[in-house]
Design a protein around this motif. Sequence first.
Motif, mmCIF file in Angstrom:
data_model
loop_
_atom_site.group_PDB
_atom_site.id
_atom_site.type_symbol
_atom_site.label_atom_id
_atom_site.label_comp_id
_atom_site.label_asym_id
_atom_site.label_seq_id
_atom_site.Cartn_x
_atom_site.Cartn_y
_atom_site.Cartn_z
ATOM 1 N N LYS A 1 44.125 -23.417 -54.684
ATOM 2 C CA LYS A 1 45.462 -23.020 -54.268
ATOM 3 C C LYS A 1 46.403 -24.227 -54.327
ATOM 4 O O LYS A 1 46.044 -25.337 -53.955
ATOM 5 C CB LYS A 1 45.414 -22.470 -52.835
ATOM 6 N N GLY A 2 47.621 -23.983 -54.796
ATOM 7 C CA GLY A 2 48.611 -25.053 -54.888
ATOM 8 C C GLY A 2 48.434 -25.940 -56.103
ATOM 9 O O GLY A 2 49.061 -27.000 -56.195
ATOM 10 N N HIS A 3 47.597 -25.511 -57.061
ATOM 11 C CA HIS A 3 47.352 -26.305 -58.265
ATOM 12 C C HIS A 3 47.469 -25.431 -59.518
ATOM 13 O O HIS A 3 47.512 -24.205 -59.426
ATOM 14 C CB HIS A 3 45.972 -26.962 -58.213
ATOM 15 N N LEU A 4 47.491 -26.107 -60.676
ATOM 16 C CA LEU A 4 47.614 -25.429 -61.961
ATOM 17 C C LEU A 4 46.604 -25.990 -62.946
ATOM 18 O O LEU A 4 46.226 -27.168 -62.859
ATOM 19 C CB LEU A 4 49.024 -25.630 -62.532
ATOM 20 N N TRP A 5 46.175 -25.134 -63.873
ATOM 21 C CA TRP A 5 45.340 -25.574 -64.997
ATOM 22 C C TRP A 5 46.215 -25.483 -66.246
ATOM 23 O O TRP A 5 46.759 -24.424 -66.544
ATOM 24 C CB TRP A 5 44.123 -24.671 -65.132
ATOM 25 N N VAL A 6 46.376 -26.606 -66.938
ATOM 26 C CA VAL A 6 47.303 -26.646 -68.066
ATOM 27 C C VAL A 6 46.569 -27.039 -69.351
ATOM 28 O O VAL A 6 45.581 -27.784 -69.319
ATOM 29 C CB VAL A 6 48.463 -27.635 -67.812
ATOM 30 N N MET A 7 47.079 -26.530 -70.481
ATOM 31 C CA MET A 7 46.511 -26.859 -71.785
ATOM 32 C C MET A 7 47.644 -26.991 -72.798
ATOM 33 O O MET A 7 48.683 -26.338 -72.672
ATOM 34 C CB MET A 7 45.514 -25.783 -72.228
ATOM 35 N N GLY A 8 47.426 -27.839 -73.796
ATOM 36 C CA GLY A 8 48.402 -27.979 -74.866
ATOM 37 C C GLY A 8 48.202 -26.902 -75.921
ATOM 38 O O GLY A 8 47.091 -26.384 -76.092
ATOM 39 N N ASP A 9 49.254 -26.564 -76.651
ATOM 40 C CA ASP A 9 49.148 -25.549 -77.700
ATOM 41 C C ASP A 9 48.377 -26.065 -78.916
ATOM 42 O O ASP A 9 47.780 -25.285 -79.656
ATOM 43 C CB ASP A 9 50.544 -25.092 -78.128
ATOM 44 N N HIS A 10 48.413 -27.373 -79.126
ATOM 45 C CA HIS A 10 47.610 -27.970 -80.194
ATOM 46 C C HIS A 10 46.244 -28.324 -79.575
ATOM 47 O O HIS A 10 45.988 -29.465 -79.210
ATOM 48 C CB HIS A 10 48.307 -29.219 -80.746
ATOM 49 N N ARG A 11 45.402 -27.321 -79.490
ATOM 50 C CA ARG A 11 44.178 -27.417 -78.682
ATOM 51 C C ARG A 11 43.258 -28.561 -79.074
ATOM 52 O O ARG A 11 42.593 -29.139 -78.222
ATOM 53 C CB ARG A 11 43.420 -26.081 -78.737
ATOM 54 N N LEU B 1 66.274 -25.867 -61.139
ATOM 55 C CA LEU B 1 66.877 -25.134 -60.030
ATOM 56 C C LEU B 1 65.904 -24.152 -59.399
ATOM 57 O O LEU B 1 65.811 -24.053 -58.180
ATOM 58 C CB LEU B 1 68.118 -24.388 -60.518
ATOM 59 N N THR B 2 65.164 -23.397 -60.235
ATOM 60 C CA THR B 2 64.306 -22.327 -59.735
ATOM 61 C C THR B 2 63.323 -22.789 -58.658
ATOM 62 O O THR B 2 63.164 -22.101 -57.643
ATOM 63 C CB THR B 2 63.549 -21.667 -60.904
ATOM 64 N N PRO B 3 62.645 -23.944 -58.826
ATOM 65 C CA PRO B 3 61.712 -24.370 -57.776
ATOM 66 C C PRO B 3 62.365 -24.586 -56.417
ATOM 67 O O PRO B 3 61.684 -24.500 -55.388
ATOM 68 C CB PRO B 3 61.155 -25.689 -58.336
ATOM 69 N N VAL C 1 51.135 -28.337 -57.778
ATOM 70 C CA VAL C 1 52.427 -27.670 -57.956
ATOM 71 C C VAL C 1 53.567 -28.608 -57.559
ATOM 72 O O VAL C 1 54.647 -28.584 -58.160
ATOM 73 C CB VAL C 1 52.472 -26.363 -57.131
ATOM 74 N N ASP C 2 53.325 -29.460 -56.566
ATOM 75 C CA ASP C 2 54.361 -30.395 -56.111
ATOM 76 C C ASP C 2 54.735 -31.421 -57.173
ATOM 77 O O ASP C 2 55.775 -32.083 -57.057
ATOM 78 C CB ASP C 2 53.892 -31.125 -54.847
ATOM 79 N N SER C 3 53.879 -31.586 -58.189
ATOM 80 C CA SER C 3 54.161 -32.563 -59.237
ATOM 81 C C SER C 3 55.016 -31.984 -60.362
ATOM 82 O O SER C 3 55.412 -32.706 -61.273
ATOM 83 C CB SER C 3 52.846 -33.091 -59.835
ATOM 84 N N VAL C 4 55.285 -30.687 -60.301
ATOM 85 C CA VAL C 4 56.026 -30.031 -61.378
ATOM 86 C C VAL C 4 57.516 -30.342 -61.259
ATOM 87 O O VAL C 4 58.121 -30.156 -60.202
ATOM 88 C CB VAL C 4 55.795 -28.509 -61.352
ATOM 89 N N VAL C 5 58.098 -30.824 -62.353
ATOM 90 C CA VAL C 5 59.537 -31.104 -62.404
ATOM 91 C C VAL C 5 60.312 -29.809 -62.617
ATOM 92 O O VAL C 5 61.341 -29.559 -61.998
ATOM 93 C CB VAL C 5 59.852 -32.104 -63.537
ATOM 94 N N GLY C 6 59.808 -28.966 -63.514
ATOM 95 C CA GLY C 6 60.475 -27.705 -63.790
ATOM 96 C C GLY C 6 59.914 -27.055 -65.037
ATOM 97 O O GLY C 6 59.003 -27.575 -65.690
ATOM 98 N N ARG C 7 60.477 -25.911 -65.378
ATOM 99 C CA ARG C 7 60.038 -25.166 -66.559
ATOM 100 C C ARG C 7 60.924 -25.489 -67.758
ATOM 101 O O ARG C 7 62.156 -25.448 -67.653
ATOM 102 C CB ARG C 7 60.088 -23.661 -66.282
ATOM 103 N N ALA C 8 60.303 -25.798 -68.886
ATOM 104 C CA ALA C 8 61.055 -26.004 -70.127
ATOM 105 C C ALA C 8 61.483 -24.639 -70.652
ATOM 106 O O ALA C 8 60.647 -23.763 -70.870
ATOM 107 C CB ALA C 8 60.193 -26.731 -71.152
ATOM 108 N N VAL C 9 62.783 -24.452 -70.839
ATOM 109 C CA VAL C 9 63.293 -23.130 -71.203
ATOM 110 C C VAL C 9 63.916 -23.074 -72.591
ATOM 111 O O VAL C 9 63.963 -22.011 -73.201
ATOM 112 C CB VAL C 9 64.329 -22.637 -70.166
ATOM 113 N N VAL C 10 64.386 -24.216 -73.099
ATOM 114 C CA VAL C 10 65.100 -24.214 -74.383
ATOM 115 C C VAL C 10 64.783 -25.481 -75.164
ATOM 116 O O VAL C 10 64.725 -26.564 -74.589
ATOM 117 C CB VAL C 10 66.630 -24.130 -74.165
#
Length: 280
Positions: A189-199, A84-86, A219-228
């Motif tokens: 701009k309009g992009h993200l740098w992502v990494m896994g926690d299991h580096r 919803l937030t996006p 950013v347009d490829s993001v489905v949403g934020r995992a919250v739970v």
Amino acid sequence: MGDVAVDARSEHDGPEGGSASSDRPGTRTKKKQRPFWKELPILIGVALLLALLIKTFLVQAFSIPSDSMQNTLQRGDRVLVDKLTPWFGSEPERGEVIVFHDPSDWLKYEPTPQPNAAQKVLSFIGLMPSAEEKDLIKRVIGVGGDTVECKGTGPVKVNGKALVEPYVFAGNTACSAEEKGQFKIKVPKGHLWVMGDHRQNSADSRFHRDSPGGGMVPVDSVVGRAVVVAWPIDRWSTLPVADTFDQKGINTVAATAPGALALTGAVPLVWLRRRSRAGA
């Protein structure tokens, strides 16, 4: 004189001798309820429609297929993703765990599961995680305009500020000593740098710098934020943002934003004032 014929029926009786109370003003007839089995298809249809709307606009379940986000997420976990937030223009922020569509064939060598008909229906309405969509889940480390750096075994630095990352898998270092784990990049701009926690077990932005997009996630490829983490029950937990992403100075835009906003608001006021003077 002949006798007057008197109708022996009560004034409360109808023409045929039955009760006429239903014809009197102010009275109600009790409607016959429809059998439950006739109502059931309607109830199921409404429930499915609501589930589809919730999946499309509010929340969707996703399954974790790998170990790249340990120990925050385990293989087989089910997470709920806020979609919803996006819709209100909010973009992902540093530290958030996000689900995003494969930006440039990151998963081209990964097999795609073949769900049965029932699984397809349940995933379509959001009651089951989708098995066909090639989506990934990682943590946002840098947003547009950030400079992200890994040197040696770490720590990871964002805009020159070292991150304290308690979520990194035990025994891992924040940065990988191998060649692809050493970098200094600026996020467009309009992009993200992502990494896994299991580096040391995550094929994330670091390992796709030679791919189209340079390892960045639009950013347009993001489905949403995992919250739970919703399943299994004994793993239920929220997915908060670590305090390290709030440290002073990490946000290089914040210092100039208020001034820019004030200037933007002042321009139309000055223009209106000049116009009113010209018309005087």
